[in-house]
Design a protein around this motif. Sequence first.
Motif, PDB file in Angstrom:
ATOM      1  N   THR A   1     -26.530 -76.655  27.410  1.00  0.00           N
ATOM      2  CA  THR A   1     -27.982 -76.690  27.266  1.00  0.00           C
ATOM      3  C   THR A   1     -28.487 -75.307  26.867  1.00  0.00           C
ATOM      4  OG1 THR A   1     -28.194 -76.242  29.627  1.00  0.00           O
ATOM      5  CG2 THR A   1     -28.288 -78.550  28.930  1.00  0.00           C
ATOM      6  N   VAL A   2     -29.507 -75.283  26.025  1.00  0.00           N
ATOM      7  CA  VAL A   2     -30.124 -74.016  25.612  1.00  0.00           C
ATOM      8  C   VAL A   2     -31.631 -74.127  25.809  1.00  0.00           C
ATOM      9  CG1 VAL A   2     -28.314 -73.475  23.951  1.00  0.00           C
ATOM     10  CG2 VAL A   2     -30.307 -74.780  23.206  1.00  0.00           C
ATOM     11  N   ASP A   3     -32.321 -73.007  25.718  1.00  0.00           N
ATOM     12  CA  ASP A   3     -33.774 -73.069  25.874  1.00  0.00           C
ATOM     13  C   ASP A   3     -34.387 -73.815  24.690  1.00  0.00           C
ATOM     14  OD1 ASP A   3     -34.577 -71.194  23.704  1.00  0.00           O
ATOM     15  OD2 ASP A   3     -33.556 -69.707  24.943  1.00  0.00           O
ATOM     16  N   THR A   4     -35.607 -74.266  24.894  1.00  0.00           N
ATOM     17  CA  THR A   4     -36.276 -75.084  23.877  1.00  0.00           C
ATOM     18  C   THR A   4     -37.450 -74.357  23.236  1.00  0.00           C
ATOM     19  OG1 THR A   4     -37.836 -76.141  25.410  1.00  0.00           O
ATOM     20  CG2 THR A   4     -35.645 -77.136  25.221  1.00  0.00           C
ATOM     21  N   TYR A   5     -37.447 -73.050  23.284  1.00  0.00           N
ATOM     22  CA  TYR A   5     -38.589 -72.295  22.774  1.00  0.00           C
ATOM     23  C   TYR A   5     -38.798 -72.510  21.274  1.00  0.00           C
ATOM     24  CZ  TYR A   5     -37.867 -69.992  27.267  1.00  0.00           C
ATOM     25  OH  TYR A   5     -37.688 -69.740  28.601  1.00  0.00           O
ATOM     26  N   ASP A   6     -37.724 -72.811  20.560  1.00  0.00           N
ATOM     27  CA  ASP A   6     -37.835 -72.991  19.113  1.00  0.00           C
ATOM     28  C   ASP A   6     -37.810 -74.449  18.683  1.00  0.00           C
ATOM     29  OD1 ASP A   6     -37.931 -70.218  18.572  1.00  0.00           O
ATOM     30  OD2 ASP A   6     -35.759 -70.093  18.822  1.00  0.00           O
ATOM     31  N   ARG A   7     -37.814 -75.386  19.624  1.00  0.00           N
ATOM     32  CA  ARG A   7     -37.861 -76.792  19.234  1.00  0.00           C
ATOM     33  C   ARG A   7     -39.253 -77.143  18.708  1.00  0.00           C
ATOM     34  NH1 ARG A   7     -33.377 -79.932  20.632  1.00  0.00           N
ATOM     35  NH2 ARG A   7     -34.546 -81.790  19.996  1.00  0.00           N
ATOM     36  N   VAL A   8     -39.325 -78.232  17.993  1.00  0.00           N
ATOM     37  CA  VAL A   8     -40.605 -78.642  17.411  1.00  0.00           C
ATOM     38  C   VAL A   8     -40.992 -80.032  17.909  1.00  0.00           C
ATOM     39  CG1 VAL A   8     -40.436 -77.208  15.354  1.00  0.00           C
ATOM     40  CG2 VAL A   8     -39.399 -79.488  15.345  1.00  0.00           C
ATOM     41  N   ASP A   9     -40.583 -80.359  19.140  1.00  0.00           N
ATOM     42  CA  ASP A   9     -40.949 -81.654  19.713  1.00  0.00           C
ATOM     43  C   ASP A   9     -41.637 -81.441  21.057  1.00  0.00           C
ATOM     44  OD1 ASP A   9     -38.874 -80.979  21.420  1.00  0.00           O
ATOM     45  OD2 ASP A   9     -37.440 -82.368  20.510  1.00  0.00           O
ATOM     46  N   ASP A  10     -41.805 -82.511  21.813  1.00  0.00           N
ATOM     47  CA  ASP A  10     -42.549 -82.433  23.072  1.00  0.00           C
ATOM     48  C   ASP A  10     -41.828 -81.627  24.143  1.00  0.00           C
ATOM     49  OD1 ASP A  10     -44.504 -83.981  21.953  1.00  0.00           O
ATOM     50  OD2 ASP A  10     -43.834 -85.868  22.850  1.00  0.00           O
ATOM     51  N   SER A  11     -40.542 -81.345  23.940  1.00  0.00           N
ATOM     52  CA  SER A  11     -39.779 -80.586  24.938  1.00  0.00           C
ATOM     53  C   SER A  11     -39.826 -79.083  24.696  1.00  0.00           C
ATOM     54  CB  SER A  11     -38.315 -81.055  24.942  1.00  0.00           C
ATOM     55  OG  SER A  11     -38.235 -82.406  25.309  1.00  0.00           O
ATOM     56  N   LYS A  12     -40.640 -78.647  23.782  1.00  0.00           N
ATOM     57  CA  LYS A  12     -40.725 -77.220  23.446  1.00  0.00           C
ATOM     58  C   LYS A  12     -41.189 -76.406  24.653  1.00  0.00           C
ATOM     59  CE  LYS A  12     -43.141 -74.100  20.222  1.00  0.00           C
ATOM     60  NZ  LYS A  12     -41.941 -73.479  19.651  1.00  0.00           N
ATOM     61  N   GLY A  13     -40.614 -75.194  24.794  1.00  0.00           N
ATOM     62  CA  GLY A  13     -41.134 -74.236  25.762  1.00  0.00           C
ATOM     63  C   GLY A  13     -40.454 -74.222  27.115  1.00  0.00           C
ATOM     64  N   LEU A  14     -39.235 -74.774  27.200  1.00  0.00           N
ATOM     65  CA  LEU A  14     -38.528 -74.832  28.481  1.00  0.00           C
ATOM     66  C   LEU A  14     -37.306 -73.926  28.461  1.00  0.00           C
ATOM     67  CD1 LEU A  14     -38.747 -78.699  28.872  1.00  0.00           C
ATOM     68  CD2 LEU A  14     -40.047 -77.023  30.184  1.00  0.00           C
ATOM     69  N   ASP A  15     -36.917 -73.439  29.639  1.00  0.00           N
ATOM     70  CA  ASP A  15     -35.770 -72.540  29.685  1.00  0.00           C
ATOM     71  C   ASP A  15     -34.467 -73.340  29.653  1.00  0.00           C
ATOM     72  OD1 ASP A  15     -35.047 -73.338  32.333  1.00  0.00           O
ATOM     73  OD2 ASP A  15     -36.417 -71.867  33.194  1.00  0.00           O
ATOM     74  N   ALA A  16     -33.346 -72.616  29.634  1.00  0.00           N
ATOM     75  CA  ALA A  16     -32.041 -73.258  29.424  1.00  0.00           C
ATOM     76  C   ALA A  16     -31.545 -74.016  30.647  1.00  0.00           C
ATOM     77  CB  ALA A  16     -31.006 -72.209  29.004  1.00  0.00           C
ATOM     78  N   ASP A  17     -32.247 -73.950  31.764  1.00  0.00           N
ATOM     79  CA  ASP A  17     -31.893 -74.762  32.923  1.00  0.00           C
ATOM     80  C   ASP A  17     -32.379 -76.204  32.777  1.00  0.00           C
ATOM     81  OD1 ASP A  17     -30.688 -72.647  34.199  1.00  0.00           O
ATOM     82  OD2 ASP A  17     -32.475 -72.087  35.334  1.00  0.00           O
ATOM     83  N   TYR A  18     -33.198 -76.449  31.780  1.00  0.00           N
ATOM     84  CA  TYR A  18     -33.745 -77.797  31.613  1.00  0.00           C
ATOM     85  C   TYR A  18     -32.702 -78.733  31.011  1.00  0.00           C
ATOM     86  CZ  TYR A  18     -36.403 -81.749  29.929  1.00  0.00           C
ATOM     87  OH  TYR A  18     -36.838 -83.022  29.693  1.00  0.00           O
ATOM     88  N   ARG A  19     -32.623 -79.902  31.583  1.00  0.00           N
ATOM     89  CA  ARG A  19     -31.881 -81.020  30.991  1.00  0.00           C
ATOM     90  C   ARG A  19     -32.560 -82.298  31.465  1.00  0.00           C
ATOM     91  NH1 ARG A  19     -26.372 -80.484  31.621  1.00  0.00           N
ATOM     92  NH2 ARG A  19     -26.500 -78.327  32.305  1.00  0.00           N
ATOM     93  N   ARG A  20     -32.906 -83.157  30.534  1.00  0.00           N
ATOM     94  CA  ARG A  20     -33.518 -84.424  30.899  1.00  0.00           C
ATOM     95  C   ARG A  20     -32.552 -85.210  31.798  1.00  0.00           C
ATOM     96  NH1 ARG A  20     -34.512 -87.751  25.837  1.00  0.00           N
ATOM     97  NH2 ARG A  20     -35.779 -85.956  25.218  1.00  0.00           N
ATOM     98  N   TRP A  21     -33.051 -85.807  32.871  1.00  0.00           N
ATOM     99  CA  TRP A  21     -32.303 -86.577  33.876  1.00  0.00           C
ATOM    100  C   TRP A  21     -31.530 -85.695  34.857  1.00  0.00           C
ATOM    101  CZ3 TRP A  21     -34.206 -91.202  34.066  1.00  0.00           C
ATOM    102  CH2 TRP A  21     -34.647 -91.834  32.889  1.00  0.00           C
ATOM    103  N   GLY A  22     -31.688 -84.381  34.759  1.00  0.00           N
ATOM    104  CA  GLY A  22     -31.296 -83.491  35.831  1.00  0.00           C
ATOM    105  C   GLY A  22     -29.824 -83.394  36.163  1.00  0.00           C
ATOM    106  N   GLY A  23     -29.550 -83.063  37.435  1.00  0.00           N
ATOM    107  CA  GLY A  23     -28.201 -82.720  37.866  1.00  0.00           C
ATOM    108  C   GLY A  23     -27.404 -83.859  38.457  1.00  0.00           C
ATOM    109  N   ALA A  24     -28.007 -85.033  38.618  1.00  0.00           N
ATOM    110  CA  ALA A  24     -27.284 -86.162  39.210  1.00  0.00           C
ATOM    111  C   ALA A  24     -26.330 -86.778  38.188  1.00  0.00           C
ATOM    112  CB  ALA A  24     -28.279 -87.207  39.711  1.00  0.00           C
ATOM    113  N   TYR A  25     -25.443 -87.631  38.683  1.00  0.00           N
ATOM    114  CA  TYR A  25     -24.455 -88.299  37.841  1.00  0.00           C
ATOM    115  C   TYR A  25     -24.780 -89.787  37.743  1.00  0.00           C
ATOM    116  CZ  TYR A  25     -21.499 -84.174  37.728  1.00  0.00           C
ATOM    117  OH  TYR A  25     -21.015 -82.908  37.502  1.00  0.00           O
ATOM    118  N   TRP A  26     -24.889 -90.287  36.517  1.00  0.00           N
ATOM    119  CA  TRP A  26     -24.955 -91.720  36.228  1.00  0.00           C
ATOM    120  C   TRP A  26     -23.540 -92.139  35.843  1.00  0.00           C
ATOM    121  CZ3 TRP A  26     -29.222 -89.107  36.549  1.00  0.00           C
ATOM    122  CH2 TRP A  26     -30.466 -89.717  36.598  1.00  0.00           C
TER     123      TRP A  26
END
Length: 687
Positions: free
Chosen positions: A282-307
């Motif tokens: 995962t990397v930061d989203t500062y340069d993305r051009v979608d709704d997830s822009k502006g988040l640090d590299a700790d961000y991952r959708r659906w978090g730390g749990a396991y499916w």
Amino acid sequence: ENGRLLKLGKVRLSLLPGLLGQGGKFRQTLNLREGWIEIRTGEGGNAVVCRIWVDARHPVIDVDIESRRPIQATVSLEVWRRTRRQIEREDESHSAYGLHGKGGKPIIVEPDTVVAGQKDRIVWYHRNGRSIWKDNLVLQGLVDQTFKLRDPLLSRTFGGLIEGPGFVSVSDTRLSTTSPRTSMHLTLTAFTDQSSSSDSWISEISSLSGRIRARSLSSRFEAHRKWWQRFWERSYIIVSSGDTAGQRETDAVTRGYALQRFIDACSGRGNSPIKFNGSLFTVDTYDRVDDSKGLDADYRRWGGAYWFQNTRLPYWSMLSSGDFEMMQPLFRMYTEALPLRRYATQKYYGHEGAFFPETMYFWGTYVDANYGRHREGLPDGLTENTYIRYYWTGGLELSLMMLDYFDFTGRVTFARDTLLPFAADILRFFNQHWDRDDRGTIRFEPAQSLETYQNAVNPLPDIAGARFVATRMLTLPDTITSPALRAEWRQLIQDLPDIPTRTDSGLRLLAPAGEYGPADNIENPELYAVFPFRLYGVGKPDLRLAQQTFAARTQKLNNGWQQSSIQAAYLGLADEAANLVTDNFLTWDQQCRFPAFWGPNYDWTPDQDHGSVAMIALQRMLVQYEGTKIILFPAWPTGWDARFRLHAPFNTVITGSIHRGKIETLEVFPESRRKDLVVWSGEGGTN
């Protein structure tokens, strides 16, 4: 402390004069075969070469810099967890999935600590001074276990140490060379431990770094290179086409397969299983051009749990590629949680065996938001989240994966100490949990068919899984099992309902369940009888039934965890499998430069399911297995050529090539297994 998988931080390397001088050339290359990145800039007397490699045998990142002229270097640590803060953005709270949602407490990000006063080195860490673990178990009625088990989060400390010959401290977060040099080396040692104190952790990482640096750099690099070389020699698939127009597609397939396997190798040998939603990358989203822009590299959708639905997919590819050591973290996480799941089963349902939540923290419990914080009207064990309320199929699938692992490796200690206790408890749960009707047949109700049909009776995935796994368990050596266990499995097989079917437009098809309501998700549960539970496929009865079901499937999507390409391969549908695999490997996140950063799809970038599905399908297009039989080219298109080395059960390795539909070379090790080969030819095979 919030159950998230965090990054250590960012390290910036600066050179003076800079890498990009006026008119300078720049080239960055990933050397896949030897596992390092080279950055080369300038020409002649201005040439600079920087080689970065993550030691395959030690927790160290190494940076080697060679320059034709003396240059100055500075290395800086950049941390983003600088102050204590509350996550306010709703989408960012998804990276702490389970703590989010109605009724949850504020999600607090704690700062890292940069150790002050370190001489000629940078040391920093994050230490969990609190933990969500105990409250999580208390919520789920498992308070007794908080006195018996160790909190896996509290005091967990993780960070790094940066140092290098000739580098001196400029500040607590910056080192610089004492004078311009033509040759430099930096090491970054990473370390995680539940240390008794911060001082103890600092002492341990210092000792670890010292032991690693005591080894010569050349010997470490040579061992690193050899590890990667052996990795690539162990297994490969190289696809080509005699058609110039088709070569672009086959090149993409070859590249995608190799790069996904590379990503798995980078992330598959740690203490935890591969995270489907971004892995380690995962990397930061500062340069993305979608709704997830502006988040640090700790961000991952659906978090730390396991499916499990998502986690499983990278591991199914590792059997055929022979990457058995990378499967251990998955097996270890689930077997370590087995005692807790036995206890939960007895407490919630009053019977033996064990079930595993579809979504769970690595210690084996539901995440809070899925289990439900407000329990009025809900008995212990019943989740507020209906998508996973009765979704317990994952234990059956993991049991099958363990059975295949034993068949591939022949490791009796694994079968006795890991496979048997795990699978026996899973089958016992399915044997005891539901009532039987007047004929003695189990009636799976209440139940659901994956996440899609949340109100179902006799779901196909559970019936197919229990039947296939119990039947396979009966093939284990009698010295491993017992008469009582074998009798239990035979009784379960006898008492299972028939595989559900339906009729549509005069065609008999497999059905998601015996009875089911409206769809709430986008899966094809009926095709679980093809993969992962291989009741139907090439060389097996009722192949046409399964092919008709595949053609009539509701969901024809081909991204993320959708597994149509795998099922097409198992059903011998060569052209369809080839088209789906090609489409997968040509589709990655266009906001990323690396062509194996798939996604975000349903989850996050890089999406490990997307690349893994295509890997599994490509392998099964070339080689399938069942029992002692090995089927070659069951779904291989005539327009594709290939060179390959793949693994099969009973420590078998198959190396070969196919050109214009004809086998050019075929080596089998051990040679005694050649008699078990079947070359598929449409409706049948030839030995």
